[in-house]
Design an enzyme around this catalytic site. Sequence first.
Site, PDB file in Angstrom:
ATOM      1  N   ALA A 121       0.820  -1.221   0.000  1.00  0.00           N
ATOM      2  CA  ALA A 121       0.000   0.000   0.000  1.00  0.00           C
ATOM      3  C   ALA A 121       0.851   1.267   0.000  1.00  0.00           C
ATOM      4  O   ALA A 121       0.438   2.298  -0.534  1.00  0.00           O
ATOM      5  CB  ALA A 121      -0.920  -0.012   1.219  1.00  0.00           C
ATOM      6  N   HIS A 149       4.453  -0.906  11.923  1.00  0.00           N
ATOM      7  CA  HIS A 149       4.293   0.395  11.250  1.00  0.00           C
ATOM      8  C   HIS A 149       2.989   0.482  10.447  1.00  0.00           C
ATOM      9  O   HIS A 149       2.880   1.174   9.455  1.00  0.00           O
ATOM     10  CB  HIS A 149       5.528   0.790  10.440  1.00  0.00           C
ATOM     11  CG  HIS A 149       5.816  -0.064   9.236  1.00  0.00           C
ATOM     12  ND1 HIS A 149       5.950  -1.424   9.276  1.00  0.00           N
ATOM     13  CD2 HIS A 149       6.024   0.282   7.959  1.00  0.00           C
ATOM     14  CE1 HIS A 149       6.216  -1.876   8.061  1.00  0.00           C
ATOM     15  NE2 HIS A 149       6.254  -0.851   7.246  1.00  0.00           N
TER      16      HIS A 149
HETATM   17  N1  INI Z   1       1.733  -3.194   2.938  1.00  0.00           N
HETATM   18  C1  INI Z   1       0.411  -3.427   2.822  1.00  0.00           C
HETATM   19  O1  INI Z   1      -0.152  -3.174   1.737  1.00  0.00           O
HETATM   20  N2  INI Z   1      -0.317  -3.913   3.856  1.00  0.00           N
HETATM   21  C2  INI Z   1       0.279  -4.205   5.058  1.00  0.00           C
HETATM   22  O2  INI Z   1      -0.438  -4.666   5.963  1.00  0.00           O
HETATM   23  C3  INI Z   1       1.666  -3.987   5.208  1.00  0.00           C
HETATM   24  N3  INI Z   1       2.313  -4.309   6.435  1.00  0.00           N
HETATM   25  O3  INI Z   1       1.634  -4.801   7.333  1.00  0.00           O
HETATM   26  O4  INI Z   1       3.504  -4.116   6.601  1.00  0.00           O
HETATM   27  C4  INI Z   1       2.388  -3.455   4.116  1.00  0.00           C
HETATM   28  N4  INI Z   1       3.706  -3.216   4.209  1.00  0.00           N
HETATM   29  C5  INI Z   1       4.549  -3.030   3.063  1.00  0.00           C
HETATM   30  C6  INI Z   1       4.590  -1.594   2.565  1.00  0.00           C
HETATM   31  O5  INI Z   1       3.357  -1.230   1.962  1.00  0.00           O
HETATM   32  C7  INI Z   1       5.676  -1.407   1.519  1.00  0.00           C
HETATM   33  O6  INI Z   1       5.436  -2.233   0.420  1.00  0.00           O
HETATM   34  C8  INI Z   1       7.073  -1.699   2.070  1.00  0.00           C
HETATM   35  O7  INI Z   1       7.298  -0.977   3.262  1.00  0.00           O
HETATM   36  C9  INI Z   1       8.149  -1.293   1.028  1.00  0.00           C
HETATM   37  O8  INI Z   1       8.120   0.110   0.796  1.00  0.00           O
END
Ligand code: INI
Length: 159
Positions: free
Chosen positions: A56, A88
């Site tokens: 996301a 986070h």
């Molecule tokens: N991304 C999500 O879409 N949903 C989540 O619940 C999530 N968690 O829980 O960490 C999540 N993390 C990844 C983030 O969106 C990025 O892709 C990552 O930090 C790389 O930039």
Amino acid sequence: MTTFEGEPDGRGRRIAVVASRFNEVVTGKLVAACLETLRAAGLDEEDVDLAWVPGAFEIPLVARRMAESLSYDAVICLGAVVRGDTAHFELVANEAARGIREAARDSGVPVVFEVLATEDLRQALERAGGAHGNKGRDAALAALEMASLLDKIAKGGRQ
Ligand code: INI
């Protein structure tokens, strides 16, 4: 007085969908319902573009790029952020919301926000074809309604 109200008619529209792979068991269902709703509303398949991003957090950049291309009547953002998955959670959910809002504001193109933010996977699945319906469908209808509404406002009520 003129009352403006958009209609969820997909005929002649071009729509972009940005979806995140993280929690794909949820986002896959959102995407499927979204695409099916667009199709049922009259959109031709070649007038829908779908971009997958890792999570996301990455949605806003791609949504902005697609909105600023001015090739689409609306951009739909689909994702699932689950609190239990990460410390986070708030950062990811808030950045997605803020970035998506800014993409719409800066481009002038409707950018629809259906990034679920839930306590656990069960709550997310309830909103992806479960007890609380499917937010992918709602996103498709919101995008079409907004595209139609902006067209009507541009015409100043003379239609
Ligand atoms: N991304 C999500 O879409 N949903 C989540 O619940 C999530 N968690 O829980 O960490 C999540 N993390 C990844 C983030 O969106 C990025 O892709 C990552 O930090 C790389 O930039």
